[in-house]
Design a protein around this motif. Structure first.
Motif, PDB file in Angstrom:
ATOM      1  N   VAL B  81     133.387  96.117  60.882  1.00 45.57           N
ATOM      2  CA  VAL B  81     133.806  96.859  59.699  1.00 45.57           C
ATOM      3  C   VAL B  81     133.408  96.087  58.456  1.00 45.57           C
ATOM      4  N   GLU B  82     132.874  96.810  57.489  1.00 44.19           N
ATOM      5  CA  GLU B  82     132.575  96.190  56.199  1.00 44.19           C
ATOM      6  C   GLU B  82     133.273  96.982  55.118  1.00 44.19           C
ATOM      7  N   LYS B  83     133.956  96.249  54.253  1.00 43.92           N
ATOM      8  CA  LYS B  83     134.585  96.916  53.106  1.00 43.92           C
ATOM      9  C   LYS B  83     133.525  97.063  52.010  1.00 43.92           C
ATOM     10  N   VAL B  84     133.417  98.268  51.487  1.00 42.98           N
ATOM     11  CA  VAL B  84     132.412  98.496  50.432  1.00 42.98           C
ATOM     12  C   VAL B  84     133.002  99.378  49.356  1.00 42.98           C
ATOM     13  N   SER B  85     132.281  99.474  48.244  1.00 43.16           N
ATOM     14  CA  SER B  85     132.673 100.442  47.228  1.00 43.16           C
ATOM     15  C   SER B  85     132.107 101.801  47.638  1.00 43.16           C
ATOM     16  N   VAL B  86     132.593 102.858  47.012  1.00 43.53           N
ATOM     17  CA  VAL B  86     132.121 104.192  47.376  1.00 43.53           C
ATOM     18  C   VAL B  86     130.615 104.323  47.125  1.00 43.53           C
ATOM     19  N   ASP B  87     130.171 103.801  46.007  1.00 43.07           N
ATOM     20  CA  ASP B  87     128.743 103.920  45.676  1.00 43.07           C
ATOM     21  C   ASP B  87     127.861 103.188  46.679  1.00 43.07           C
ATOM     22  N   ALA B  88     128.247 101.918  46.943  1.00 43.49           N
ATOM     23  CA  ALA B  88     127.437 101.120  47.867  1.00 43.49           C
ATOM     24  C   ALA B  88     127.434 101.762  49.244  1.00 43.49           C
ATOM     25  N   GLY B  89     128.613 102.234  49.650  1.00 48.81           N
ATOM     26  CA  GLY B  89     128.719 102.857  50.971  1.00 48.81           C
ATOM     27  C   GLY B  89     127.865 104.101  51.069  1.00 48.81           C
ATOM     28  N   THR B  90     127.920 104.926  50.024  1.00 50.76           N
ATOM     29  CA  THR B  90     127.130 106.164  50.028  1.00 50.76           C
ATOM     30  C   THR B  90     125.648 105.851  50.146  1.00 50.76           C
ATOM     31  N   GLU B  91     125.230 104.848  49.367  1.00 51.04           N
ATOM     32  CA  GLU B  91     123.817 104.504  49.399  1.00 51.04           C
ATOM     33  C   GLU B  91     123.388 104.015  50.781  1.00 51.04           C
ATOM     34  N   ARG B  92     124.242 103.173  51.361  1.00 49.19           N
ATOM     35  CA  ARG B  92     123.849 102.587  52.643  1.00 49.19           C
ATOM     36  C   ARG B  92     123.862 103.611  53.774  1.00 49.19           C
ATOM     37  N   ILE B  93     124.814 104.519  53.770  1.00 51.40           N
ATOM     38  CA  ILE B  93     124.826 105.522  54.843  1.00 51.40           C
ATOM     39  C   ILE B  93     123.644 106.478  54.668  1.00 51.40           C
ATOM     40  N   ASN B  94     123.291 106.735  53.385  1.00 57.22           N
ATOM     41  CA  ASN B  94     122.117 107.586  53.143  1.00 57.22           C
ATOM     42  C   ASN B  94     120.841 106.929  53.647  1.00 57.22           C
ATOM     43  N   ASN B  95     120.798 105.613  53.568  1.00 57.13           N
ATOM     44  CA  ASN B  95     119.615 104.894  54.049  1.00 57.13           C
ATOM     45  C   ASN B  95     119.653 104.664  55.556  1.00 57.13           C
ATOM     46  N   GLY B  96     120.718 105.134  56.172  1.00 58.04           N
ATOM     47  CA  GLY B  96     120.807 104.975  57.622  1.00 58.04           C
ATOM     48  C   GLY B  96     121.127 103.557  58.031  1.00 58.04           C
ATOM     49  N   GLU B  97     121.771 102.797  57.139  1.00 53.10           N
ATOM     50  CA  GLU B  97     122.019 101.395  57.462  1.00 53.10           C
ATOM     51  C   GLU B  97     123.357 101.171  58.152  1.00 53.10           C
ATOM     52  N   ALA B  98     124.089 102.232  58.429  1.00 57.62           N
ATOM     53  CA  ALA B  98     125.367 102.060  59.116  1.00 57.62           C
ATOM     54  C   ALA B  98     125.599 103.242  60.032  1.00 57.62           C
ATOM     55  N   SER B  99     126.522 103.086  60.957  1.00 54.11           N
ATOM     56  CA  SER B  99     126.814 104.181  61.877  1.00 54.11           C
ATOM     57  C   SER B  99     127.755 105.195  61.234  1.00 54.11           C
ATOM     58  N   GLY B 100     128.648 104.696  60.358  1.00 50.90           N
ATOM     59  CA  GLY B 100     129.584 105.623  59.728  1.00 50.90           C
ATOM     60  C   GLY B 100     130.117 105.051  58.425  1.00 50.90           C
TER      61      GLY B 100
END
Ligand SMILES: Nc1ncnc2c1ncn2[C@@H]1O[C@H](COP(=O)(O)OP(=O)(O)OP(=O)(O)O)[C@@H](O)[C@H]1O
Ligand SMILES: [Mg+2]
Lengths: 314, 410
Positions: B81-100
C-alpha cells in the motif's frame, strides 16, 4: 509456325543474341546449333516470353509474342534446359497441373494425361514422386509437362544434357513423334550428331550471330567433300606457313590452313588420308614435330570448325 | 477458378509429403507457451505483486485502519500500500503504474460510526487481471466488514498466498476465494455487521471480468504457430523457383493471380488446421463456449492467409533464400515477443501492450482474445475483418508484382 525476325537481346554491352532471323515450319524439327554461350538459351527464352527481347519480332502460330502474348503462349510448349518439375508431387499430378495451367480440364485432360504418360513411358510410375526417378525419367517427365496441352510449337533447350544413351534414344523418338503429329519443334544442342539425326533444317550460331543456315544436306554441300586434319606437336610459325604454301603449290590445291598455333594446326583438304605422308614429310622438313593426328570426314561438326576456326565443344 | 483450385491442391499434396514440419509448427508453440506459462506463475518469474494507492482524505482512525488492513498479514505480502494524494494517485493509475487506487473521502470515519451511506472510489488497472480482482474483492469485503476483514478472511487470503508461492495464482483460486468470502458474508453479515453500513464503489465499475490466465496465453500460442507456419510455408516460393516451376508458370497462358491465390488458400488451410488444433485443445481445456469456435477458426484462417501473403512478399523481395530467411526470422521473434506470444499482452506494461496490439500478430491475437473472452459467437468487428482481408489482398498483389518483375524469371 515459328517466325523470328531480327531478334536482338543485349545484356549491357554484351550482344547475347545479335540480329538473328529464321523460320521453322509445321511438322519439322529446326535445330539451333552453337557452342556454350552462343546465345541459344537466350534466343529460346525470348521466344517463350521469359526474357524480353531488346528488339525484333517473334510470331508463334501466327500470334505476335509481344502483342498477343496469351495466345502465343497457349500455342507454345516449353521444355526448359534445366528440369522444371514438382519433385514432391506425383508424376501424374505434375502433368495434370500443367494441363490445367494451359486451360485444359475434365475428361479431355484426364485422357490426355494418360496418353502422355504412356508416350513418355512412365505409365507404371504415374503415382510416384519424381524425386525418386532416375535422371532420364525426370527428363522424360520434363518433356511430358511441355506437351500435355498439345502445343503447335515446341521449344526444346538441350533436352539431352546429362541423359544416358537409352533415355536419349527415347527422347529422340518422342520428338519425332511430335513432329509427325505436325508440331513445329525448335531444338537446341551442341551435339552435331543430334542435329544430323533429328533436324530438318539447322541454324548455326556463335557469339550471338547466325553464321550459317539451311537443311542438313545444304550445309553438308557447303562443306564440300573436304576432310579436317588436326595435328598436335610443335610447329614453328614461319616455316610451317611456308611448308603449307609449298604443299599447295605442289598439287594439293584445295589445302587450307584454318587455324595455326605453336602446338597445333588445323588443315582441310579433300581425300585427306591419301596425302598424309606428303604432309608429314613436308612439315618435318620445315622443323615441325607431329605427335598426334586427327583426321575427320566432313560433318556438321567440321563445318562449324571451318566456319569459326574453333571446336564446337571444348 | 479451376486453376486456383488446382494450384491449391498441388501445394496441399506437396506439403503433405513432409508432415514433420507441420507437426513442428503445432508442437513448438505449445511447448514454448506451456513453458512461459509455467515460468510466468513460477517463483522465479513474475510474481503477482500489486501496488494499491490510497488517498486518505479522511485521515481518521477508521480510515487509517481500512488502509492498514491491506498491508497486514497475508494480504500485505500480496499487495503493498502506498499513501498518495488524489492527484498523484490519479496520474499513476492512469499510467498503469498500480493495480488499484482507492480514495477514502473525508467524513468516512464519522459516516462509519453513524452508519450513514458513504461513497468510496476504487479504480482498477484494466491492463491487469488478477490483482485488481483481488483488490476489488478485498475492498468490497473491507467496506462491508470494516477492518475485521483481515481476521475474518485470513484463511482465504492465506490460500491465495500459498498458491502464489507455488506459482499458480489462477482464476479458479481467485474465484473460489471470492465465493468463500461471499458465503461467510452471507452467513455472518446479519449477526456481525451493522446493517446500515452501506458503502458504494463507483467509477469505474470493474471494467473487465477477471480473465483466466489460460485465456491470456491461448491467442499468443496460436499466433506463434501461425507465424511459424506462415513463415515456413512462404519459403516454398524459393523451393518452387529452385525447382524451375515458377518459370513454367511464366510460360503458361494462365494469370499469376489464380496461382498465388491457390497457394495462399492452401497455406490458409494448413495454418487454420494448425491453429484449429490448438484452438480445439484450448476450448476444451478452458471450457470456452463452442459457439465461439467457428468465428475463431475463420479468423485464424483469414489472418493466416494475410501473414502468409506478406511473408511471401518479403521472401520474394529478398535476393536469396538465405537473405529472405534472415529478414523474416529477424522480424519473427521480436514480433512474437512484443505481440504477446511469449508474454500475454495483458501482462505487459500498458505502453508496451498498446504497441504490441499494433503489430500484425498482436492485432490478430488481440482480436482473437476478444473473440474468445467476450460474449457472443461473432465478437470481431466488421472493420477488423476488412483490415485483415485488405492486408491479405495487398500482400498477394505485391507477390504477383514480384513474380512478374523478376522472381520467377531467373
Ligand atoms: N542474365 C544474364 N546477364 C548477362 N549475361 C547473360 C545472362 N544470361 C546469359 N548471358 C550471356 O549471354 C550469352 C549467351 O548465353 P546463353 O545462355 O544464351 O548461351 P547458350 O547458347 O544457351 O549456352 P549453353 O550451351 O551453355 O547453354 C553468354 O555469353 C552469357 O554469358
Ligand atoms: Mg543454354
Amino acid at each position: 509456325m515459328l517466325v523470328v525476325e531480327n531478334l536482338i537481346k543485349q545484356y549491357g554491352d554484351l550482344m547475347a543474341v545479335d540480329n538473328i532471323s529464321f523460320e521453322a515450319s509445321q511438322g519439322t524439327v529446326f535445330g539451333l546449333l552453337g557452342p556454350n554461350g552462343a546465345g541459344k538459351s537466350t534466343a529460346i527464352n525470348c521466344i517463350s516470353g521469359l526474357l524480353k527481347a531488346t528488339s525484333g519480332r517473334i510470331r508463334v502460330a501466327g500470334f505476335d509474342v509481344q502483342k498477343e502474348g496469351k495466345k502465343a503462349r497457349k500455342s507454345l510448349g516449353v521444355v526448359p534446359q534445366e528440369l522444371a518439375l514438382y519433385e514432391d508431387l506425383p508424376a501424374i499430378d505434375n502433368l495434370r497441373f500443367w494441363g490445367k495451367a494451359y486451360g485444359m480440364r475434365g475428361a479431355e485432360l484426364q485422357s490426355r494425361v494418360q496418353d502422355v504418360l504412356a508416350h513418355i513411358g512412365l505409365g507404371d510410375r504415374a503415382g510416384d514422386l519424381p524425386k525418386t526417378f532416375s535422371g532420364g525419367m525426370k527428363r522424360r517427365l520434363n518433356f511430358g509437362c511441355g506437351i500435355v496441352h498439345r502445343p503447335a510449337v515446341m521449344l526444346l533447350d538441350e533436352p539431352t544434357v546429362g541423359v544416358d544413351p537409352q533415355s536419349r534414344e527415347r527422347l529422340f523418338e518422342m520428338v519425332e513423334a511430335e513432329r509427325n503429329n505436325g508440331t513445329c519443334v525448335l531444338y537446341t544442342t551442341h551435339y552435331m550428331e543430334e542435329a544430323e539425326r533429328l533436324c530438318d533444317s539447322v541454324a548455326i550460331i556463335d557469339h550471338g550471330k547466325l553464321i550459317s543456315q539451311g537443311t542438313v544436306a545444304e550445309l553438308r554441300a557447303q562443306l564440300g567433300a573436304r576432310d579436317v586434319l588436326q595435328l598436335s606437336g610443335e610447329f614453328p610459325q614461319a616455316s610451317t606457313e611456308l611448308a603449307v604454301k609449298n604443299l599447295v603449290e605442289s598439287g594439293l590445291s584445295d589445302l587450307e590452313m584454318i587455324s595455326q598455333e605453336e602446338t597445333s594446326i588445323t588443315l582441310t583438304l579433300t581425300s585427306g588420308s591419301q596425302h598424309l605422308p606428303a604432309i608429314f614429310s613436308t612439315l618435318s622438313d620445315a622443323g615441325g614435330k607431329v605427335s598426334e593426328t586427327n583426321l575427320r570426314s566432313p560433318n556438321l561438326e567440321t563445318l562449324f570448325l571451318l566456319l569459326t576456326g574453333k571446336e564446337l565443344r571444348e | 477458378m479451376d486453376f486456383t483450385l488446382s494450384s491449391m491442391k498441388k501445394d496441399l499434396l506437396r506439403w503433405m509429403q513432409d508432415p514433420t514440419g507441420i507437426l513442428l509448427w503445432i508442437v513448438l508453440p505449445l511447448m514454448i507457451g506451456g513453458m512461459t506459462a509455467l515460468l510466468f506463475g513460477g517463483g522465479g518469474g513474475v510474481k503477482p505483486h500489486g501496488v494499491l494507492l490510497i488517498a486518505d482524505q479522511d485521515d481518521s482512525l477508521i480510515s487509517g485502519l481500512v488502509a492498514g488492513a491491506f498491508s497486514q498479514g497475508e494480504l500485505g505480502e500480496l499487495i503493498s500500500v502506498e499513501k498518495v494524494s488524489v492527484d498523484a494517485g490519479t496520474e499513476r493509475i492512469n499510467n498503469g503504474e498500480a493495480s488499484g487506487f482507492l480514495i477514502i473521502p473525508s467524513g468516512f470515519g464519522a459516516a462509519f460510526f453513524e452508519s450513514t451511506p458513504v461513497t468510496l472510489t476504487l479504480r482498477t488497472n484494466p491492463a491487469q487481471t488478477i490483482l485488481p480482482g483481488i483488490i476489488t474483492d478485498v475492498t468490497e469485503i473491507l467496506l462491508d466488514a470494516g477492518f475485521y476483514a483481515e481476521q475474518l478472511f485470513g484463511p482465504e487470503i492465506r490460500a491465495v498466498r500459498t498458491a502464489d508461492k507455488k506459482g499458480a495464482v489462477d482464476e479458479v483460486l481467485v474465484s473460489s476465494v471470492a465465493v468463500a468470502v461471499q458465503q461467510k458474508i452471507d452467513s455472518a453479515a446479519t449477526r456481525i455487521f451493522p446493517p446500515a453500513l452501506d458503502v458504494v464503489i463507483v467509477e469505474p465499475p470493474p471494467t473487465e471480468p477477471a480473465v483466466p490466465l489460460g485465456f491470456l496465453f491461448l491467442p499468443g500460442v496460436i499466433l506463434m504457430g501461425m507465424m511459424f507456419a506462415a513463415n515456413g510455408l512462404a519459403g516454398d516460393y524459393w523451393t518452387e523457383r529452385e525447382l524451375g516451376a515458377l518459370r513454367r508458370i511464366v510460360f503458361a497462358p494462365s494469370r499469376l493471380m489464380p496461382f498465388l491465390v491457390g497457394k495462399a488458400l492452401a497455406a490458409g488451410l494448413v495454418i487454420a488446421t494448425i491453429g484449429g488444433l490448438t484452438l480445439f485443445v484450448g476450448f476444451l481445456y478452458l471450457g470456452i463456449a463452442w459457439h465461439k469456435l467457428p468465428a475463431s477458426l475463420l479468423w485464424v484462417a483469414v489472418s493466416g492467409i494475410a501473414l502468409f501473403a506478406w511473408f511471401g512478399a518479403l521472401q520474394m523481395s529478398s535476393s536469396s533464400r538465405r537473405a529472405g530467411n534472415l529478414v523474416t526470422s529477424m522480424l519473427l521473434f521480436p514480433l512474437l515477443m512484443i505481440g504477446g506470444s511469449f508474454f500475454p499482452l495483458a501482462s505487459l506494461p500498458n505502453w508496451m501492450a498498446a504497441f504490441g496490439r499494433r503489430t500484425p500478430n498482436g492485432f490478430i491475437a488481440d482480436q482473437l482474445s476478444s473473440q474468445i473472452t467476450t460474449a457472443g459467437a461473432w465478437s470481431i468487428g466488421a472493420q477488423n475483418w476488412l483490415i485483415v482481408l485488405a492486408v491479405a489482398a495487398s500482400g498477394l498483389l505485391v507477390c504477383a508484382w514480384r513474380l512478374q518483375s523478376g522472381f520467377a524469371r531467373s
